[in-house]
Design a protein around this motif. Structure first.
Motif, short mmCIF file in Angstrom:
data_model
loop_
_atom_site.label_atom_id
_atom_site.label_comp_id
_atom_site.label_asym_id
_atom_site.label_seq_id
_atom_site.Cartn_x
_atom_site.Cartn_y
_atom_site.Cartn_z
N GLN A 63 0.85 -1.19 0.00
CA GLN A 63 0.00 0.00 0.00
C GLN A 63 0.87 1.24 0.00
O GLN A 63 1.59 1.45 0.96
CB GLN A 63 -0.89 -0.02 1.24
CG GLN A 63 -2.40 0.06 1.01
CD GLN A 63 -2.92 -0.04 -0.41
OE1 GLN A 63 -2.75 0.91 -1.18
NE2 GLN A 63 -3.54 -1.14 -0.79
N PRO A 64 0.93 2.08 -1.00
CA PRO A 64 0.27 1.87 -2.28
C PRO A 64 0.95 0.74 -3.06
O PRO A 64 2.08 0.37 -2.76
CB PRO A 64 0.49 3.22 -2.99
CG PRO A 64 1.75 3.76 -2.42
CD PRO A 64 1.78 3.30 -0.99
N TYR B 274 3.40 -0.51 -8.36
CA TYR B 274 3.41 0.23 -9.63
C TYR B 274 3.08 1.71 -9.44
O TYR B 274 3.30 2.52 -10.33
CB TYR B 274 2.46 -0.42 -10.65
CG TYR B 274 1.03 -0.61 -10.18
CD1 TYR B 274 0.12 0.44 -10.20
CD2 TYR B 274 0.60 -1.85 -9.71
CE1 TYR B 274 -1.18 0.27 -9.76
CE2 TYR B 274 -0.71 -2.03 -9.26
CZ TYR B 274 -1.59 -0.96 -9.28
OH TYR B 274 -2.87 -1.14 -8.85
N GLU B 275 2.51 2.04 -8.28
CA GLU B 275 2.20 3.46 -8.02
C GLU B 275 3.35 4.18 -7.33
O GLU B 275 3.39 5.41 -7.30
CB GLU B 275 0.95 3.58 -7.14
CG GLU B 275 -0.33 3.39 -7.91
CD GLU B 275 -1.56 3.54 -7.02
OE1 GLU B 275 -1.43 4.01 -5.87
OE2 GLU B 275 -2.64 3.16 -7.49
N GLN B 276 4.29 3.41 -6.76
CA GLN B 276 5.34 4.04 -5.97
C GLN B 276 6.28 4.86 -6.86
O GLN B 276 6.49 4.52 -8.03
CB GLN B 276 6.12 2.97 -5.19
CG GLN B 276 5.24 2.31 -4.13
CD GLN B 276 5.87 1.08 -3.51
OE1 GLN B 276 7.08 0.88 -3.59
NE2 GLN B 276 5.05 0.24 -2.89
N GLY C 272 5.91 7.47 -8.41
CA GLY C 272 5.28 8.03 -9.62
C GLY C 272 5.43 7.15 -10.85
O GLY C 272 5.31 7.63 -11.99
N ILE D 68 3.64 4.63 -12.39
CA ILE D 68 2.58 4.49 -13.39
C ILE D 68 2.02 5.86 -13.78
O ILE D 68 1.55 6.04 -14.91
CB ILE D 68 1.47 3.53 -12.91
CG1 ILE D 68 0.68 3.01 -14.11
CG2 ILE D 68 0.52 4.18 -11.92
CD1 ILE D 68 0.64 1.54 -14.19
N ALA D 69 2.11 6.83 -12.87
CA ALA D 69 1.61 8.18 -13.19
C ALA D 69 2.34 8.72 -14.42
O ALA D 69 1.76 9.39 -15.27
CB ALA D 69 1.82 9.10 -11.99
N TRP E 178 3.46 -1.37 -18.84
CA TRP E 178 2.27 -1.48 -17.97
C TRP E 178 2.41 -2.76 -17.16
O TRP E 178 3.06 -3.71 -17.63
CB TRP E 178 0.99 -1.54 -18.84
CG TRP E 178 -0.25 -1.18 -18.07
CD1 TRP E 178 -1.19 -2.03 -17.59
CD2 TRP E 178 -0.69 0.14 -17.71
NE1 TRP E 178 -2.17 -1.33 -16.94
CE2 TRP E 178 -1.89 0.00 -17.00
CE3 TRP E 178 -0.17 1.43 -17.91
CZ2 TRP E 178 -2.60 1.09 -16.48
CZ3 TRP E 178 -0.87 2.51 -17.40
CH2 TRP E 178 -2.07 2.34 -16.69
#
Ligand SMILES: Cc1cc2nc3c(=O)[nH]c(=O)nc-3n(C[C@H](O)[C@H](O)[C@H](O)COP(=O)(O)OP(=O)(O)OC[C@H]3O[C@@H](n4cnc5c(N)ncnc54)[C@H](O)[C@@H]3O)c2cc1C
Ligand code: SF4
Lengths: 149, 545
Positions: A119-120, A123-125, A127, A129-130, B189
């Protein structure tokens, strides 16, 4: 003793040791193939697991008996890649069955590692995937349609 | 046709399915849910997961024996020979309940919109008779039924619902390469996979043993023997194993009345049915159509277009490995794919070829895999004084891109009956003739160079472009083309054979073009679309009963 093992008399095992040590010599604190037992206990184990290797391995070793191992190995590699493939698989396969070798190379086997959701999510860490999303869509839409994002 | 035909040992079911692989499973389950009486004939048996040895030290040694992909090497009774002496690529498959999904790498890729429109967009080959948007609802449904993990919102696809489970972890190697692609401005992805990342229906959560290609010992990989078939059988489908279909039986009215099959003891039986579905893959299906020639259809059943067996596509495959200083744990993780990249998927004419390829980032395996000539290359052979040093460099510290290249349909690439060889039931074997085109060679060379740049940007101090090997024919497509013009296609847009209105084909044979994706997601979605249509039309369908 199974018939596959019976076929591997001391003569063939000696021939195997000689070429196996050329493939995996000792060094870097690691044992050679023969020191690790690839022509002894681990050959028996490999043949128990892969009896299908018995006949082609026997044929390869018979061609090696009484020859200079270095010359014979070079010849085998260039003239009989399939036979060399079986020999190499038996030598390396036996070598990596030896628990001392496995521990020396820090290979515990294919381990069970539960997926623990982060969490998160990973892939979000940072930035990650952003950044992809910010670059926008990259596909060509179906003719007559617009990209929907 | 009524979905409530009389049941009993000699009953004539509504539908006969030949082949219990991916497409057969999707059809069987959906038909059973629709109340149809279904019999499936499958030449192989159920997989024996006791032989999936991932938790044991002998795993790398025994996987090649019990889970080999080449039927010519495996040679178990379920297999039929596929003579590949005239082919640049060897056809790989698993013959048994689950079909190829028993050993598939579980990389779950939808096709992109352009894959369905290559004539309109790139001026080559043929458009599919439907669009991405037509298929999208079936992708969504099939992903829920199948058990797929991944993340919605992939910028390489139109928006919409994604798979039902969160993606597998990127892992250390995935994160590195993802960051490098962000620096390069290239697409990546989280990898879509047919792998349960949590408990899901009959599936256990994946334990990242990285052995999907050799039978999943954990029951976490979504193969249809674990997901679809138990449900279909519970719902009343009769699945006969060890039942090899020799030919389809055609009545005087030109309709198929069923199939003649041989059991494991060599006894012949007839299984009648009102409707027959072929789901035998891109080699088994044309083989059966050619074996079922009649005096009225002497060149093979359903072959008035002359296209049965032609346009075989198998996806030339490439691998690029990177060596890293850091420990990346690269014998573990889902295998599967950690991330995928579609950066160079779409056609760019300036590259000197058309179409593209998908990349999947994968682990490299345990110590024995580090000694193999693939992907490492003969010139990098590990043997001799440098053995231990090389092993340390590779084991746990390498990552690889697998590159699936789109090949274009050519009529000279094909499946024919072998005039000499037979399987152990005495049925003529298949022979494949396949030459890799100049477009495929250029495409692969370009993609390998880009994949090398990707790994270098991720910090690889050395990269290896794997040698071309033949044993990569995992995807068997195109040999009974689907289209809107009966003179130029074998089946209509719903999979119905033009020449034989109660015969359907739901496997990858029907693909007009191959896309550069792992195909099972689309095979399954197209099968579901076809079977939904079959059900909707059933009262009007012309049947033999
Ligand atoms: C090693 C490997 C890795 C793969 N990895 C991936 C991947 O990561 N992602 C992906 O999307 N795809 C992958 N694939 C491909 C995938 O397995 C196939 O696309 C898929 O299984 C095809 O489904 P199908 O229904 O067309 O045929 P199959 O699944 O091949 O099933 C055909 C069935 O028909 C049976 N059959 C054939 N002839 C007869 C007959 N005469 N009588 C009775 N039965 C018959 C066969 O025994 C078989 O069970 C992989 C394949 C292999 C071999
Ligand atoms: S990686 Fe996961 S799904 Fe694949 S074999 Fe291992 S446990 Fe099964």
């Amino acid at each position: 003793m199974t018939s596959a093992l019976a076929r591997f008399d001391p003569g063939r095992r000696a021939a195997l040791e000689a070429v196996a040590n050329l493939l995996i010599p000792s060094g870097d604190g690691m044992p050679s193939a023969s020191e690790a037992g690839v022509a002894g206990r681990w050959l028996d184990e490999v043949l128990r697991l892969r009896p299908d290797f018995g006949p082609p391995l026997a044929a390869v070793l018979d061609g090696l008996i009484g020859t200079d191992p270095e010359v014979a190995l070079a010849r085998l590699r260039s003239t009989d890649p399939a036979g060399f493939g079986v020999l190499a698989e038996v030598v390396a396969g036996g070598y990596f069955l030896n628990p001392k070798v496995r521990s020396a190379i820090n290979y515990p086997g294919q381990q069970s590692v539960a997926i623990v959701p982060e969490q998160p999510p990973d892939y979000e860490q940072d930035g990650l995937i952003a950044s992809v999303i910010a670059r926008g869509p990259i596909y060509r839409p179906t003719p007559g349609r617009k990209r929907d994002r | 046709m009524s979905p409530t035909a009389e049941k009993g040992p000699d009953r004539i079911p509504d539908v006969l399915i030949v082949g219990a692989g991916a497409s057969g499973a999707v059809a069987a389950k959906r038909l059973a849910e629709g109340g149809f009486d279904v019999v499936c004939l499958e030449q192989g048996g159920w997989p024996d997961y006791k032989k999936a040895r991932a938790p044991f030290p002998d795993y790398e040694l025994t996987s090649g024996r019990d889970w080999a992909w080449d039927p010519n090497a495996r040679q178990v009774p379920a297999d039929y020979p596929v003579d590949d002496s005239e082919s640049d690529i060897t056809a790989l498959m698993w013959n048994g309940v689950g079909g190829g999904t028993v050993v598939f790498a579980a990389q779950w890729q939808r096709n992109m919109p352009s894959d369905f429109q290559v004539r309109s967009l790139d001026g080559i080959a043929d458009d599919w008779p439907f669009t991405y948007e037509d298929l999208e609802p079936y992708y969504v449904r099939v992903e829920r039924d199948w058990g797929v993990s991944g993340l919605a919102g992939d910028t390489a696809f139109p928006g919409g619902d994604g798979p039902p489970m969160p993606p597998v972890p990127l892992g250390r190697m995935g994160r590195r390469v993802a960051k490098a692609h962000n620096d390069l401005g290239w697409h990546w992805w989280p990898g879509p996979n047919a792998i349960a990342t949590q408990r899901y229906g009959r599936l256990n959560p994946c334990t990242q043993r990285a052995t999907c290609l050799w039978g999943c010992s954990e029951g976490a990989k979504a193969s249809v023997d674990r997901t679809y078939w138990p449900v279909a059988v519970e719902r009343g489908v009769t699945l006969l194993t060890g039942a090899r279909v020799k030919r389809l039986i055609v009545g005087s009215d030109g309709l198929v009345t069923g199939a003649l099959y041989v059991d494991r003891d060599g006894n012949e039986h007839v299984q009648q049915a009102a409707v027959t579905i072929l789901a035998c893959n891109g080699i088994g299906t044309p083989r059966l159509l050619l074996l079922s020639a009649t005096s009225a259809q002497p060149h093979g059943l359903g072959n008035s277009s002359g296209l049965v067996g032609k346009r075989l596509m198998m996806h030339p495959f490439g691998t690029v490995v990177g060596l890293f200083d850091d420990d990346l744990d690269s014998w573990q993780g889902a295998w599967g794919q950690h991330i995928h990249s579609l950066e160079f998927y779409e056609t760019d004419p300036s590259r000197g070829f058309v179409r593209g390829a998908k990349w999947g980032l994968q682990p490299t395996g345990g110590p024995l895999s580090m000694t193999h000539s693939y992907p490492w290359g003969e010139e990098n052979a590990i043997w001799g004084p440098a053995f231990h040093q090389q092993l340390r460099k590779r084991l746990g510290r390498s990552a690889m891109w697998g590159i699936i290249a789109e090949d274009l349909p050519e009529e000279s690439n094909r499946v024919v009956l072998d005039p000499v060889k037979k399987d152990d039931s005495g049925i003529p074997a298949a022979r494949i003739q396949y030459r890799m085109s100049e477009n495929s060679r250029r495409l692969m060379a370009f993609h390998q160079e880009r994949a090398k740049e990707s790994l270098e940007a991720a910090g690889a101090y050395e990269t290896v472009i794997a040698p071309f090997i033949r044993a990569t024919g995992w995807h068997l497509l195109g040999t009974a083309m689907m289209g809107s013009d009966p003179s130029r296609s074998v089946v209509d847009p719903w999979g119905r054979v033009y020449d034989v209105p109660n015969l359907y084909i739901f496997d990858g044979s029907t693909w007009p073009t191959s896309a550069g994706m792992n195909p099972t997601a689309t095979i399954a979605a197209v099968a579901l679309r076809g079977v939904d249509h079959l059900i909707a039309e059933r009262r009007d369908a012309r049947t033999s009963s």
